[in-house]
Design an enzyme around this catalytic site. Structure first.
Site, short mmCIF file in Angstrom:
data_model
loop_
_atom_site.label_atom_id
_atom_site.label_comp_id
_atom_site.label_asym_id
_atom_site.label_seq_id
_atom_site.Cartn_x
_atom_site.Cartn_y
_atom_site.Cartn_z
N HIS A 148 0.84 -1.21 0.00
CA HIS A 148 0.00 0.00 0.00
C HIS A 148 0.87 1.26 0.00
CE1 HIS A 148 -3.15 -2.59 2.27
NE2 HIS A 148 -3.57 -2.45 1.03
N LYS A 152 -15.04 -7.87 5.03
CA LYS A 152 -13.81 -8.31 5.70
C LYS A 152 -13.95 -8.26 7.22
CE LYS A 152 -10.81 -6.80 1.92
NZ LYS A 152 -9.89 -5.75 1.45
N ARG A 163 -2.93 -5.91 -8.34
CA ARG A 163 -1.91 -6.96 -8.29
C ARG A 163 -2.15 -8.03 -9.33
NH1 ARG A 163 -3.51 -7.87 -2.20
NH2 ARG A 163 -5.42 -7.69 -3.39
N SER A 222 -3.39 -7.57 2.80
CA SER A 222 -3.66 -7.43 4.24
C SER A 222 -4.25 -8.71 4.80
CB SER A 222 -4.65 -6.28 4.48
OG SER A 222 -4.10 -5.06 4.07
O1 PNS Z 1 -9.35 -2.43 0.93
P1 PNS Z 1 -10.43 -2.38 -0.10
O2 PNS Z 1 -11.33 -3.57 0.02
O3 PNS Z 1 -9.88 -2.20 -1.48
O4 PNS Z 1 -11.28 -1.07 0.26
C1 PNS Z 1 -12.49 -0.88 -0.37
C2 PNS Z 1 -13.06 0.53 -0.18
C3 PNS Z 1 -13.27 0.89 1.28
C4 PNS Z 1 -12.14 1.54 -0.83
C5 PNS Z 1 -14.40 0.45 -0.96
O5 PNS Z 1 -15.22 -0.52 -0.38
C6 PNS Z 1 -15.14 1.77 -1.05
O6 PNS Z 1 -14.85 2.59 -1.90
N1 PNS Z 1 -16.14 1.96 -0.15
C7 PNS Z 1 -16.96 3.14 -0.14
C8 PNS Z 1 -18.37 2.86 -0.69
C9 PNS Z 1 -18.40 3.16 -2.17
O7 PNS Z 1 -18.21 4.28 -2.58
N2 PNS Z 1 -18.60 2.12 -3.00
C10 PNS Z 1 -18.48 2.26 -4.45
C11 PNS Z 1 -19.76 2.50 -5.13
S1 PNS Z 1 -20.52 1.01 -5.56
#
Ligand code: PNS
Length: 164
Positions: A16, A40, A89, A126
């Site tokens: 990250h 998660k 990745r 993670s």
């Molecule tokens: O570590 P991750 O799983 O890549 O994180 C995901 C995260 C938190 C970035 C993602 O779930 C997110 O953007 N959540 C906010 C809600 C949202 O805007 N969703 C997209 C529209 S469908």
């Protein structure tokens, strides 16, 4: 221009930080959005993950860290950032990220730039750091030095609670 690097970062890994450092080279400012992924099982709470990310990015003067609640596009708009940067990745990541990028473009016109993960960190996640740590493995090479001790301590606490 300002960009947002979002993720759940539980815990933040050296992979990250590599993406955030590379985003900081490309953009004037980077805001790291620390969110929740409801799919998660979190090791650290939201406030802890923000604090850990701040410690991990302390060497990057153009990077700030904020909690993400609600939609990512609303976060981008309120932070004046028209672009999201995410690391990929694998093909699995790509499929997931393209769909998210299309939603974020559709909802609010926010663009997403996908950065290929550094080859040396392409196996790192993670989830695997949590698994290795919870089974007693040494995860110090995979998390920023500033937070390694806290990760080991939290996992040890959880193992102890489970054994009691
Ligand atoms: O570590 P991750 O799983 O890549 O994180 C995901 C995260 C938190 C970035 C993602 O779930 C997110 O953007 N959540 C906010 C809600 C949202 O805007 N969703 C997209 C529209 S469908």
């Amino acid at each position: 221009m300002r960009a947002v690097c979002p993720g759940s970062f539980d815990p933040v890994t050296v992979g990250h930080v590599d993406i955030i450092e590379r985003a900081a080279v490309c953009f004037d400012e980077v805001v790291v959005a620390v969110g929740q992924n409801s799919a998660k099982n979190h090791l650290f709470g939201p406030t802890e993950r923000v604090e850990l990310m701040r410690a991990a990015c302390a060497h990057l003067p153009s990077v700030s860290v904020s909690p993400l609640q609600g939609l990512l596009v609303d976060f981008c708009r309120s932070h004046g950032a028209p672009v999201i940067v995410k690391g990929v990745r694998s093909c699995g990541d790509y499929e997931y990220e393209v769909q998210m990028a299309q939603w974020n473009k559709e909802l609010e016109g926010i663009e997403t730039l996908l950065l290929p993960a550094a080859a040396r960190w392409s196996y790192l996640s993670s989830t695997k750091v949590r698994e290795v740590a919870s089974l007693g493995g040494d995860v110090r090479p995979y998390v920023p030095t500033a937070i390694a001790e806290q990760v080991q301590r939290r996992v040890a606490e959880l193992r102890q609670t489970r054994e009691e």
